[in-house]
Design a protein around this motif. Sequence first.
Motif, PDB file in Angstrom:
ATOM      1  N   LYS A   1       0.830  -1.210   0.000  1.00 15.67           N
ATOM      2  CA  LYS A   1       0.000   0.000   0.000  1.00 15.67           C
ATOM      3  C   LYS A   1       0.864   1.260   0.000  1.00 15.67           C
ATOM      4  N   MET A   2       2.027   1.211   0.670  1.00 15.74           N
ATOM      5  CA  MET A   2       2.906   2.381   0.736  1.00 15.74           C
ATOM      6  C   MET A   2       3.575   2.662  -0.603  1.00 15.74           C
ATOM      7  N   GLN A   3       4.048   1.602  -1.266  1.00  9.10           N
ATOM      8  CA  GLN A   3       4.738   1.755  -2.546  1.00  9.10           C
ATOM      9  C   GLN A   3       4.223   0.712  -3.532  1.00  9.10           C
ATOM     10  N   PRO A   4       3.056   0.933  -4.097  1.00 11.75           N
ATOM     11  CA  PRO A   4       2.478  -0.088  -4.975  1.00 11.75           C
ATOM     12  C   PRO A   4       3.296  -0.349  -6.246  1.00 11.75           C
ATOM     13  N   LYS A   5       3.990   0.663  -6.756  1.00  9.32           N
ATOM     14  CA  LYS A   5       4.786   0.451  -7.962  1.00  9.32           C
ATOM     15  C   LYS A   5       5.973  -0.468  -7.696  1.00  9.32           C
ATOM     16  N   LYS A   6       6.529  -0.378  -6.504  1.00 10.95           N
ATOM     17  CA  LYS A   6       7.714  -1.154  -6.174  1.00 10.95           C
ATOM     18  C   LYS A   6       7.370  -2.502  -5.531  1.00 10.95           C
ATOM     19  N   TYR A   7       6.411  -2.540  -4.612  1.00  8.53           N
ATOM     20  CA  TYR A   7       6.129  -3.741  -3.851  1.00  8.53           C
ATOM     21  C   TYR A   7       4.736  -4.331  -4.093  1.00  8.53           C
ATOM     22  N   GLY A   8       3.917  -3.684  -4.885  1.00  7.93           N
ATOM     23  CA  GLY A   8       2.558  -4.175  -5.123  1.00  7.93           C
ATOM     24  C   GLY A   8       2.534  -5.350  -6.084  1.00  7.93           C
ATOM     25  N   ASP A   9       1.402  -6.018  -6.129  1.00  6.68           N
ATOM     26  CA  ASP A   9       1.230  -7.104  -7.079  1.00  6.68           C
ATOM     27  C   ASP A   9       1.221  -6.526  -8.484  1.00  6.68           C
ATOM     28  N   LYS A  10       1.981  -7.143  -9.341  1.00  9.07           N
ATOM     29  CA  LYS A  10       2.085  -6.641 -10.699  1.00  9.07           C
ATOM     30  C   LYS A  10       1.183  -7.484 -11.603  1.00  9.07           C
ATOM     31  N   LEU A  11       0.269  -6.825 -12.264  1.00  6.43           N
ATOM     32  CA  LEU A  11      -0.631  -7.492 -13.191  1.00  6.43           C
ATOM     33  C   LEU A  11      -0.251  -7.089 -14.604  1.00  6.43           C
ATOM     34  N   ASP A  12      -0.044  -8.076 -15.447  1.00  2.00           N
ATOM     35  CA  ASP A  12       0.295  -7.795 -16.843  1.00  2.00           C
ATOM     36  C   ASP A  12      -1.004  -7.691 -17.631  1.00  2.00           C
ATOM     37  N   VAL A  13      -1.338  -6.481 -18.022  1.00  2.00           N
ATOM     38  CA  VAL A  13      -2.577  -6.259 -18.765  1.00  2.00           C
ATOM     39  C   VAL A  13      -2.297  -5.914 -20.227  1.00  2.00           C
ATOM     40  N   THR A  14      -1.060  -6.046 -20.642  1.00  2.00           N
ATOM     41  CA  THR A  14      -0.723  -5.757 -22.033  1.00  2.00           C
ATOM     42  C   THR A  14      -0.747  -7.051 -22.837  1.00  2.00           C
ATOM     43  N   HIS A  15      -0.941  -6.917 -24.116  1.00  2.00           N
ATOM     44  CA  HIS A  15      -0.938  -8.073 -25.008  1.00  2.00           C
ATOM     45  C   HIS A  15       0.365  -8.045 -25.776  1.00  2.00           C
ATOM     46  N   GLY A  16       1.149  -9.086 -25.625  1.00  2.00           N
ATOM     47  CA  GLY A  16       2.466  -9.091 -26.246  1.00  2.00           C
ATOM     48  C   GLY A  16       2.519  -9.803 -27.575  1.00  2.00           C
ATOM     49  N   GLY A  17       1.489 -10.565 -27.934  1.00  2.00           N
ATOM     50  CA  GLY A  17       1.520 -11.336 -29.176  1.00  2.00           C
ATOM     51  C   GLY A  17       0.747 -10.665 -30.287  1.00  2.00           C
TER      52      GLY A  17
END
Length: 176
Positions: free
Chosen positions: A142-158
């Motif tokens: 909660k303090m540093q979501p960019k650094k320690y938060g859960d990372k969700l990949d919402v981009t399409h790479g293919g």
Amino acid sequence: IRMQRAWRRVDHRRVIMADAAAFEMILSRIMAGESLKQICESYDPPVSSRGVFYDGLASDVAMADRYARACEVRSDHLFDEMLHIADTPLIGEKRKIMANQEVGPDGEEGEDTITRVVEITTGDMVEHRRLQIDARKWAIAKMQPKKYGDKLDVTHGGAIAVTGVEVAFVRPVDKT
């Protein structure tokens, strides 16, 4: 250093720093892992409101930046603390009440007194350490979501390939 004298209210909107040493001490305690609430409560008499502190930060951008940096350091400190808790066993006793048993005056089973049968085990307090780690993990996310938060990949790479399109015209069935 008294918190009440650290800040001085100029008018109903502006608060200025009256004691720079108090601000430095507050920042060092935040970087050591304490919350602003804990710091305010540690003063004699306890400071009930953190609003004056936040008003002071709102009036000075440089102080607000230093406070934000201190909060980042605090989350890194909590992360290091989390690793230490995971690596250090905590030995303690766990008590489990098994059942109530009626025991007579001579120690035989009877109807005179009721005692509890308690199972005591000594060992590593894994559940306690897991709770400490999970609480810190949640807080730093909660303090540093960019650094320690859960990372969700919402981009399409293919790539998306369309092999063909079929178009069909359908005429309604006449029910006459």
